[in-house]
Design an enzyme around this catalytic site. Sequence first.
Site, PDB file in Angstrom:
ATOM      1  N   TYR A   1       0.842  -1.214   0.000  1.00  0.00           N
ATOM      2  CA  TYR A   1       0.000   0.000   0.000  1.00  0.00           C
ATOM      3  C   TYR A   1       0.875   1.261   0.000  1.00  0.00           C
ATOM      4  O   TYR A   1       0.478   2.315  -0.495  1.00  0.00           O
ATOM      5  CB  TYR A   1      -0.968  -0.030   1.189  1.00  0.00           C
ATOM      6  CG  TYR A   1      -2.194   0.831   0.976  1.00  0.00           C
ATOM      7  CD1 TYR A   1      -3.067   0.592  -0.083  1.00  0.00           C
ATOM      8  CD2 TYR A   1      -2.491   1.881   1.836  1.00  0.00           C
ATOM      9  CE1 TYR A   1      -4.195   1.375  -0.286  1.00  0.00           C
ATOM     10  CE2 TYR A   1      -3.614   2.672   1.648  1.00  0.00           C
ATOM     11  CZ  TYR A   1      -4.465   2.412   0.588  1.00  0.00           C
ATOM     12  OH  TYR A   1      -5.573   3.200   0.398  1.00  0.00           O
TER      13      TYR A   1
ATOM     14  N   LYS B   1      -3.056   8.293   3.114  1.00  0.00           N
ATOM     15  CA  LYS B   1      -4.241   8.076   3.953  1.00  0.00           C
ATOM     16  C   LYS B   1      -3.975   8.532   5.397  1.00  0.00           C
ATOM     17  O   LYS B   1      -4.883   9.002   6.079  1.00  0.00           O
ATOM     18  CB  LYS B   1      -4.663   6.600   3.930  1.00  0.00           C
ATOM     19  CG  LYS B   1      -5.197   6.110   2.592  1.00  0.00           C
ATOM     20  CD  LYS B   1      -6.408   6.875   2.098  1.00  0.00           C
ATOM     21  CE  LYS B   1      -7.050   6.231   0.876  1.00  0.00           C
ATOM     22  NZ  LYS B   1      -8.030   7.117   0.205  1.00  0.00           N
TER      23      LYS B   1
HETATM   24  P1  NAD Z   1     -12.499   4.260  -8.001  1.00  0.00           P
HETATM   25  O1  NAD Z   1     -11.397   4.076  -8.983  1.00  0.00           O
HETATM   26  O2  NAD Z   1     -13.848   3.837  -8.406  1.00  0.00           O
HETATM   27  O3  NAD Z   1     -12.552   5.766  -7.495  1.00  0.00           O
HETATM   28  C1  NAD Z   1     -11.416   6.587  -7.409  1.00  0.00           C
HETATM   29  C2  NAD Z   1     -11.829   7.904  -7.995  1.00  0.00           C
HETATM   30  O4  NAD Z   1     -10.781   8.877  -7.869  1.00  0.00           O
HETATM   31  C3  NAD Z   1     -12.162   7.802  -9.501  1.00  0.00           C
HETATM   32  O5  NAD Z   1     -13.458   8.288  -9.725  1.00  0.00           O
HETATM   33  C4  NAD Z   1     -11.132   8.703 -10.147  1.00  0.00           C
HETATM   34  O6  NAD Z   1     -11.635   9.365 -11.279  1.00  0.00           O
HETATM   35  C5  NAD Z   1     -10.883   9.693  -9.007  1.00  0.00           C
HETATM   36  N1  NAD Z   1      -9.669  10.493  -9.222  1.00  0.00           N
HETATM   37  C6  NAD Z   1      -8.374  10.085  -9.334  1.00  0.00           C
HETATM   38  N2  NAD Z   1      -7.579  11.141  -9.559  1.00  0.00           N
HETATM   39  C7  NAD Z   1      -8.390  12.246  -9.586  1.00  0.00           C
HETATM   40  C8  NAD Z   1      -8.171  13.629  -9.786  1.00  0.00           C
HETATM   41  N3  NAD Z   1      -6.953  14.128 -10.015  1.00  0.00           N
HETATM   42  N4  NAD Z   1      -9.248  14.470  -9.755  1.00  0.00           N
HETATM   43  C9  NAD Z   1     -10.499  13.993  -9.554  1.00  0.00           C
HETATM   44  N5  NAD Z   1     -10.763  12.690  -9.344  1.00  0.00           N
HETATM   45  C10 NAD Z   1      -9.723  11.828  -9.367  1.00  0.00           C
HETATM   46  O7  NAD Z   1     -12.011   3.461  -6.706  1.00  0.00           O
HETATM   47  P2  NAD Z   1     -12.606   3.403  -5.220  1.00  0.00           P
HETATM   48  O8  NAD Z   1     -11.975   2.213  -4.620  1.00  0.00           O
HETATM   49  O9  NAD Z   1     -14.060   3.542  -5.238  1.00  0.00           O
HETATM   50  O10 NAD Z   1     -11.936   4.680  -4.535  1.00  0.00           O
HETATM   51  C11 NAD Z   1     -12.670   5.670  -3.825  1.00  0.00           C
HETATM   52  C12 NAD Z   1     -11.968   5.999  -2.515  1.00  0.00           C
HETATM   53  O11 NAD Z   1     -12.090   4.888  -1.635  1.00  0.00           O
HETATM   54  C13 NAD Z   1     -10.486   6.283  -2.643  1.00  0.00           C
HETATM   55  O12 NAD Z   1     -10.139   7.317  -1.748  1.00  0.00           O
HETATM   56  C14 NAD Z   1      -9.865   4.979  -2.187  1.00  0.00           C
HETATM   57  O13 NAD Z   1      -8.546   5.131  -1.702  1.00  0.00           O
HETATM   58  C15 NAD Z   1     -10.833   4.625  -1.081  1.00  0.00           C
HETATM   59  N6  NAD Z   1     -10.767   3.246  -0.608  1.00  0.00           N
HETATM   60  C16 NAD Z   1     -10.854   2.215  -1.492  1.00  0.00           C
HETATM   61  C17 NAD Z   1     -10.779   0.909  -1.015  1.00  0.00           C
HETATM   62  C18 NAD Z   1     -10.864  -0.263  -1.966  1.00  0.00           C
HETATM   63  O14 NAD Z   1     -10.419  -1.348  -1.605  1.00  0.00           O
HETATM   64  N7  NAD Z   1     -11.413  -0.098  -3.146  1.00  0.00           N
HETATM   65  C19 NAD Z   1     -10.629   0.672   0.361  1.00  0.00           C
HETATM   66  C20 NAD Z   1     -10.573   1.747   1.235  1.00  0.00           C
HETATM   67  C21 NAD Z   1     -10.627   3.031   0.738  1.00  0.00           C
END
Ligand code: NAD
Length: 255
Positions: A155, A162
Amino acid sequence: MSLMQGKRGVIFGLANDKSIAWGVAQQLHEAGAELAFTYLNDALEKRVRPLAESLGSNVILPCDVGSDEQIEAVFSELKERWGSIDFVVHAVAFANRDDLKNPFHQTSREGFQLALDISAYSLLPMTRYALPLMKDGGSIVTMSYLGAIRAVPGYNVMGVAKAALEASVRYLAYELGAQNVRVNAVSAGPIKTLAASGVANFKEKLRIMEERSPLKRLVTQDEVGKATLYLLSDLSSAVTGEIHYVDGGFSIAAG
Ligand code: NAD
């Protein structure tokens, strides 16, 4: 009356129907909220627009959160259309694939700055421009992961981002409490999404989660959505500065 009836807000971070933001959006919509969405670029607009419209949204705006001007433009548009808002969802993160693949100590200076900028700093300008629209108070929720507080293999720089994000939640919550603006994070277990595909050994993380979490299963976008709904609604009116785990209890399990 529905939990979010009469409440309006904006969701940053919808990419497709696997996104955590989609789970959040569906829960908010079912609870009666009026929603605005942003998308990163033209390619994603094609996916985001039909999803947003299927929830009755007609406020669908471009925004690269690496630009203060673009974030400001989103909130000026919301001011024009709605006058005020009640909530913001920050579900955005980014790190270079190479920086997630290589050993952590090899992370480039630019890669470190980029990950921290998009994934953590962006919460600050979002809050800054949202505040004048939160006339009767409001609630802001961001998405975190266990890698903020533990060294989760692979990670790497995202874990540092984070950690900065979670600290930012506490400082913002402290600063904005007097204005009745609450700031919290949901720390979700691993979920298969576009962003997650960049994390090294992600399949292994899913397997370990199913094996070792007290609930013995993965969590879903809907479940993250429900927790976010709670944090955005009046049900959590005295909750701020909290990192709310939605990980089947994984973070408290000894192994
Ligand atoms: P996702 O890829 O669906 O969403 C990530 C989003 O970030 C996308 O919509 C992308 O367009 C956007 N993004 C990236 N760079 C950007 C920028 N410069 N400007 C605007 N938007 C931008 O994936 P997700 O897993 O739904 O991620 C959403 C959040 O959840 C993130 O913060 C991620 O770290 C967090 N998260 C994800 C997980 C997991 O396992 N999927 C676990 C815990 C936390």
